[in-house]
Design a protein around this motif. Structure first.
Motif, PDB file in Angstrom:
ATOM      1  N   TYR A 349       0.836  -1.205   0.000  1.00  0.00           N
ATOM      2  CA  TYR A 349       0.000   0.000   0.000  1.00  0.00           C
ATOM      3  C   TYR A 349       0.869   1.254   0.000  1.00  0.00           C
ATOM      4  O   TYR A 349       0.567   2.228  -0.699  1.00  0.00           O
ATOM      5  CB  TYR A 349      -0.947   0.011   1.197  1.00  0.00           C
ATOM      6  CG  TYR A 349      -1.966   1.134   1.103  1.00  0.00           C
ATOM      7  CD1 TYR A 349      -2.962   1.125   0.124  1.00  0.00           C
ATOM      8  CD2 TYR A 349      -1.929   2.210   1.978  1.00  0.00           C
ATOM      9  CE1 TYR A 349      -3.884   2.153   0.020  1.00  0.00           C
ATOM     10  CE2 TYR A 349      -2.845   3.247   1.884  1.00  0.00           C
ATOM     11  CZ  TYR A 349      -3.826   3.222   0.893  1.00  0.00           C
ATOM     12  OH  TYR A 349      -4.732   4.254   0.793  1.00  0.00           O
ATOM     13  N   LEU A 350       1.955   1.242   0.766  1.00  0.00           N
ATOM     14  CA  LEU A 350       2.901   2.375   0.749  1.00  0.00           C
ATOM     15  C   LEU A 350       3.434   2.593  -0.666  1.00  0.00           C
ATOM     16  O   LEU A 350       3.536   3.731  -1.137  1.00  0.00           O
ATOM     17  CB  LEU A 350       4.055   2.125   1.721  1.00  0.00           C
ATOM     18  CG  LEU A 350       5.185   3.169   1.717  1.00  0.00           C
ATOM     19  CD1 LEU A 350       4.668   4.553   2.095  1.00  0.00           C
ATOM     20  CD2 LEU A 350       6.318   2.742   2.659  1.00  0.00           C
ATOM     21  N   GLN A 351       3.760   1.510  -1.382  1.00  0.00           N
ATOM     22  CA  GLN A 351       4.243   1.641  -2.759  1.00  0.00           C
ATOM     23  C   GLN A 351       3.179   2.278  -3.653  1.00  0.00           C
ATOM     24  O   GLN A 351       3.499   3.096  -4.522  1.00  0.00           O
ATOM     25  CB  GLN A 351       4.629   0.266  -3.306  1.00  0.00           C
ATOM     26  CG  GLN A 351       5.837  -0.351  -2.612  1.00  0.00           C
ATOM     27  CD  GLN A 351       6.145  -1.742  -3.143  1.00  0.00           C
ATOM     28  OE1 GLN A 351       6.358  -1.929  -4.344  1.00  0.00           O
ATOM     29  NE2 GLN A 351       6.154  -2.735  -2.265  1.00  0.00           N
ATOM     30  N   CYS A 352       1.910   1.916  -3.436  1.00  0.00           N
ATOM     31  CA  CYS A 352       0.824   2.521  -4.220  1.00  0.00           C
ATOM     32  C   CYS A 352       0.694   4.016  -3.914  1.00  0.00           C
ATOM     33  O   CYS A 352       0.416   4.823  -4.810  1.00  0.00           O
ATOM     34  CB  CYS A 352      -0.504   1.826  -3.926  1.00  0.00           C
ATOM     35  SG  CYS A 352      -0.624   0.154  -4.596  1.00  0.00           S
ATOM     36  N   VAL A 353       0.883   4.385  -2.658  1.00  0.00           N
ATOM     37  CA  VAL A 353       0.820   5.800  -2.267  1.00  0.00           C
ATOM     38  C   VAL A 353       1.901   6.594  -2.986  1.00  0.00           C
ATOM     39  O   VAL A 353       1.650   7.696  -3.507  1.00  0.00           O
ATOM     40  CB  VAL A 353       0.951   5.945  -0.732  1.00  0.00           C
ATOM     41  CG1 VAL A 353       1.185   7.407  -0.341  1.00  0.00           C
ATOM     42  CG2 VAL A 353      -0.289   5.396  -0.041  1.00  0.00           C
ATOM     43  N   ILE A 354       3.105   6.056  -3.038  1.00  0.00           N
ATOM     44  CA  ILE A 354       4.211   6.747  -3.712  1.00  0.00           C
ATOM     45  C   ILE A 354       3.918   6.869  -5.203  1.00  0.00           C
ATOM     46  O   ILE A 354       4.147   7.930  -5.811  1.00  0.00           O
ATOM     47  CB  ILE A 354       5.544   6.003  -3.473  1.00  0.00           C
ATOM     48  CG1 ILE A 354       5.860   5.931  -1.975  1.00  0.00           C
ATOM     49  CG2 ILE A 354       6.673   6.673  -4.235  1.00  0.00           C
ATOM     50  CD1 ILE A 354       5.844   7.262  -1.251  1.00  0.00           C
ATOM     51  N   LYS A 355       3.394   5.821  -5.794  1.00  0.00           N
ATOM     52  CA  LYS A 355       3.057   5.857  -7.217  1.00  0.00           C
ATOM     53  C   LYS A 355       1.968   6.898  -7.490  1.00  0.00           C
ATOM     54  O   LYS A 355       2.037   7.644  -8.485  1.00  0.00           O
ATOM     55  CB  LYS A 355       2.600   4.465  -7.667  1.00  0.00           C
ATOM     56  CG  LYS A 355       2.526   4.291  -9.165  1.00  0.00           C
ATOM     57  CD  LYS A 355       2.164   2.852  -9.546  1.00  0.00           C
ATOM     58  CE  LYS A 355       3.329   1.926  -9.488  1.00  0.00           C
ATOM     59  NZ  LYS A 355       3.041   0.594 -10.098  1.00  0.00           N
ATOM     60  N   GLU A 356       0.983   6.982  -6.597  1.00  0.00           N
ATOM     61  CA  GLU A 356      -0.094   7.964  -6.756  1.00  0.00           C
ATOM     62  C   GLU A 356       0.448   9.391  -6.619  1.00  0.00           C
ATOM     63  O   GLU A 356      -0.002  10.309  -7.313  1.00  0.00           O
ATOM     64  CB  GLU A 356      -1.195   7.694  -5.734  1.00  0.00           C
ATOM     65  CG  GLU A 356      -2.365   8.650  -5.777  1.00  0.00           C
ATOM     66  CD  GLU A 356      -3.308   8.447  -6.968  1.00  0.00           C
ATOM     67  OE1 GLU A 356      -4.485   8.832  -6.856  1.00  0.00           O
ATOM     68  OE2 GLU A 356      -2.874   7.920  -8.014  1.00  0.00           O
ATOM     69  N   CYS A 357       1.424   9.562  -5.742  1.00  0.00           N
ATOM     70  CA  CYS A 357       2.030  10.894  -5.605  1.00  0.00           C
ATOM     71  C   CYS A 357       2.799  11.270  -6.862  1.00  0.00           C
ATOM     72  O   CYS A 357       2.688  12.401  -7.353  1.00  0.00           O
ATOM     73  CB  CYS A 357       2.952  10.929  -4.393  1.00  0.00           C
ATOM     74  SG  CYS A 357       3.650  12.575  -4.141  1.00  0.00           S
ATOM     75  N   PHE A 358       3.578  10.350  -7.410  1.00  0.00           N
ATOM     76  CA  PHE A 358       4.302  10.637  -8.659  1.00  0.00           C
ATOM     77  C   PHE A 358       3.319  10.885  -9.806  1.00  0.00           C
ATOM     78  O   PHE A 358       3.629  11.638 -10.728  1.00  0.00           O
ATOM     79  CB  PHE A 358       5.231   9.473  -9.010  1.00  0.00           C
ATOM     80  CG  PHE A 358       6.582   9.539  -8.348  1.00  0.00           C
ATOM     81  CD1 PHE A 358       7.443  10.587  -8.612  1.00  0.00           C
ATOM     82  CD2 PHE A 358       7.002   8.537  -7.480  1.00  0.00           C
ATOM     83  CE1 PHE A 358       8.701  10.652  -8.013  1.00  0.00           C
ATOM     84  CE2 PHE A 358       8.250   8.587  -6.879  1.00  0.00           C
ATOM     85  CZ  PHE A 358       9.099   9.656  -7.146  1.00  0.00           C
ATOM     86  N   ARG A 359       2.141  10.248  -9.756  1.00  0.00           N
ATOM     87  CA  ARG A 359       1.138  10.502 -10.792  1.00  0.00           C
ATOM     88  C   ARG A 359       0.623  11.934 -10.713  1.00  0.00           C
ATOM     89  O   ARG A 359       0.632  12.674 -11.706  1.00  0.00           O
ATOM     90  CB  ARG A 359      -0.047   9.528 -10.646  1.00  0.00           C
ATOM     91  CG  ARG A 359      -1.144   9.757 -11.702  1.00  0.00           C
ATOM     92  CD  ARG A 359      -2.375   8.891 -11.447  1.00  0.00           C
ATOM     93  NE  ARG A 359      -3.193   9.356 -10.337  1.00  0.00           N
ATOM     94  CZ  ARG A 359      -4.119  10.305 -10.418  1.00  0.00           C
ATOM     95  NH1 ARG A 359      -4.338  10.929 -11.559  1.00  0.00           N
ATOM     96  NH2 ARG A 359      -4.824  10.641  -9.353  1.00  0.00           N
ATOM     97  N   MET A 360       0.182  12.344  -9.531  1.00  0.00           N
ATOM     98  CA  MET A 360      -0.450  13.650  -9.391  1.00  0.00           C
ATOM     99  C   MET A 360       0.543  14.801  -9.347  1.00  0.00           C
ATOM    100  O   MET A 360       0.225  15.918  -9.745  1.00  0.00           O
ATOM    101  CB  MET A 360      -1.316  13.680  -8.126  1.00  0.00           C
ATOM    102  CG  MET A 360      -2.526  12.769  -8.192  1.00  0.00           C
ATOM    103  SD  MET A 360      -3.761  13.140  -6.929  1.00  0.00           S
ATOM    104  CE  MET A 360      -4.457  14.661  -7.577  1.00  0.00           C
TER     105      MET A 360
END
Length: 509
Positions: A349-360
């Protein structure tokens, strides 16, 4: 009189050239340019938002003139693929302004070099040597040292009686961590003692970096109007002085490491030692070594601070997501020890959070500019040789045709869809793609994930007293890299036992 004739002839030359190109090429549509100045007066300060708005008006590919220079902007994944894969080699050059020419040693570095034998050589050096999995793992103790040092600093400040319940400005802590980390990786020195005092050499480096920021962010008309460059004597002199100062500093560091290696026979893992020991093998000039070292500094400092600040802003605004990360951390890491990078693979889930931050919030939302070394076609339009092509990464990752609820910070989307962010999926390109992809992408992902993980494992973060989450300013600051316009302030509340808030110090490795 001669000067008046020259001055009057410039607009005529521009108009004639533009008419010639219109007849010869089918250029993408775009806002109507003025003679000489192009669209400089139409552009809004936050380029990425301006260009995204124009894409809605003129279409997913459009033309914009910076002075007399044609820049083509693409704003969707299909066009990004045409630029970065289908026509990768023809669009792999760089458009260097006078400022960048100085910073990059006339393109003798990696980031700003044109595509050719030199670029292939230094790219190979970076991939096989500087950013190899072996070296990144060997440098991990430095990353964990500086991340835990940052956490310790935050804990000391928020635990002081006079600061109880007060908000801290995160950028100060993130910026210092990024500075110490990247200078240790690059120059092999921490420049700060255990009392938190930066030494004389570190102060000199910070002065050079501050000057570089001023020179880089101050967009001079001379960059866009090369015919009038002679009118900007003071700026040219400041640029030359900065270049000389940075050169002197770097050569002194290189000399110190050469002497140390001769005395001990010991080669460290940091970049300056690596480059000096590999100089003959890769036939590197001194200018290339200096250029590469400053590439590492410029690419690795601001981008880390920017990404983590945006991530923390989103987590303060989304306590549901923050709580979910903390539950995962408590389950995997527990509350009796510190998180380490080896835990990341068990924190999906932490990895998904980082990916979502790089997306936005990609730190370089327009990617660095590509320059055509031949005439090519993109999206059915002609891109003449010499034109610049920019990929609007910010728009790609917010495209409602691709992303459900694109403006919502929802990390769970990456459990629902398989999206790579290291250059193979054109929906999400925070590190670029193709020949010009960032070679330090994995280092950046490791470091950002570690920083956010530690900040959430060690603290709960809330807005300052009286500030609603919806009132946090999420506007970007103008620039090639996009800091938050208003630095984030948040209140940290420790979650772990006090003895865990200690720096895990290591020496040079």
């Amino acid at each position: 009189m001669d000067f008046q004739l020259i001055f009057l002839s410039v607009p005529l030359i521009f108009i004639a050239y533009k008419l010639f190109n219109r007849l010869r090429f089918k250029l993408p549509p775009g806002p109507r340019p003025l003679p000489v100045f192009g669209n400089l007066y139409d552009i809004k300060p936050v380029l990425v938002r301006c260009f995204t708005e124009w894409s809605q008006q003129y279409g997913p590919i459009f033309s914009v003139y910076l002075g007399s220079h044609l820049n083509v902007v693409v704003n969707n994944a299909a066009l990004a693929k045409e630029v970065l894969k289908d026509n990768d080699q023809q669009l792999a050059n760089r458009n260097r302004t006078k400022t960048i020419e100085k910073f990059s040693k006339n393109g003798m570095d990696l980031i700003w070099s044109d595509y050719g034998p030199h670029y292939v050589k230094v790219r190979k050096l970076c991939t096989l040597e500087l950013f190899s999995a072996k070296r990144l793992d060997a440098l991990r103790p430095i990353r964990e040292d500086e991340v835990t040092s940052m956490v310790e600093s935050i804990f000391k400040d928020c635990s002081a009686p006079e600061n109880k319940g007060k908000a801290l400005m995160l950028r100060e802590y993130l910026g210092m961590m990024a500075f110490l980390h990247i200078t240790r990786l690059t120059f092999g020195k921490r420049f700060m003692n255990n009392e938190g005092i930066i030494d004389g050499q570190g102060q000199e480096l910070k002065g050079i970096l501050n000057d570089a920021i001023k020179l880089g962010t101050k967009k001079s008309l001379a960059e866009y109007l090369p015919w009038f460059r002679f009118l900007f004597k003071a700026e040219n002199e400041a640029l030359a002085e900065h270049d000389s100062r940075a050169d002197h500093f770097t050569k002194k560091i290189m000399e110190e490491h050469t002497i140390a290696r001769k005395k001990t026979g010991d080669t460290k893992n940091h970049f300056v030692d690596a480059l000096l020991t590999l100089q003959k093998q890769y036939d590197l000039s001194q200018d290339t070594i200096i250029g590469l070292l400053w590439d590492m500094i410029s690419a690795g400092m601001d981008t880390t601070t920017i990404t983590v600040e945006w991530a923390m802003a989103e987590l303060v605004r989304n306590p549901r997501v923050q709580k979910k990360i903390q539950e995962e951390l408590d389950q995997v890491v527990g509350t009796e020890r510190l998180m380490t990078e080896s835990d990341i693979s068990n924190l999906p889930y932490l990895q998904c959070v980082i990916k979502e931050c790089f997306r936005m919030h990609p730190p370089t939302p327009l990617m660095l500019p590509h320059k055509a070394n031949a005439n090519v076609k993109i999206g059915g339009y002609d891109i003449p040789k010499g034109a610049t092509v920019s990929v609007n990464v910010w728009a790609l990752a917010r495209d409602p045709a691709v992303w459900k609820d694109p403006l919502e910070f929802r990390p769970e989307r990456f459990f629902e869809m398989d999206v790579d962010m290291k250059g193979t999926d054109y929906r999400l390109l925070p590190f670029g793609s193709g020949r010009r992809i960032c070679p330090g992408a994995q280092l950046a992902i490791n470091l950002v994930t570690s920083m956010v993980g530690h900040m959430l494992h060690n603290f709960t973060w809330t807005p300052p007293a009286g500030v609603r989450v919806e009132d946090i300013d999420m506007m970007e600051q103008p620039g090639t890299v996009t800091y938050m316009k208003t630095p984030l302030e948040a209140v940290p509340t420790p979650r772990l036992a006090a003895h865990l808030f200690r720096r895990v110090a290591v020496g040079n490795v």
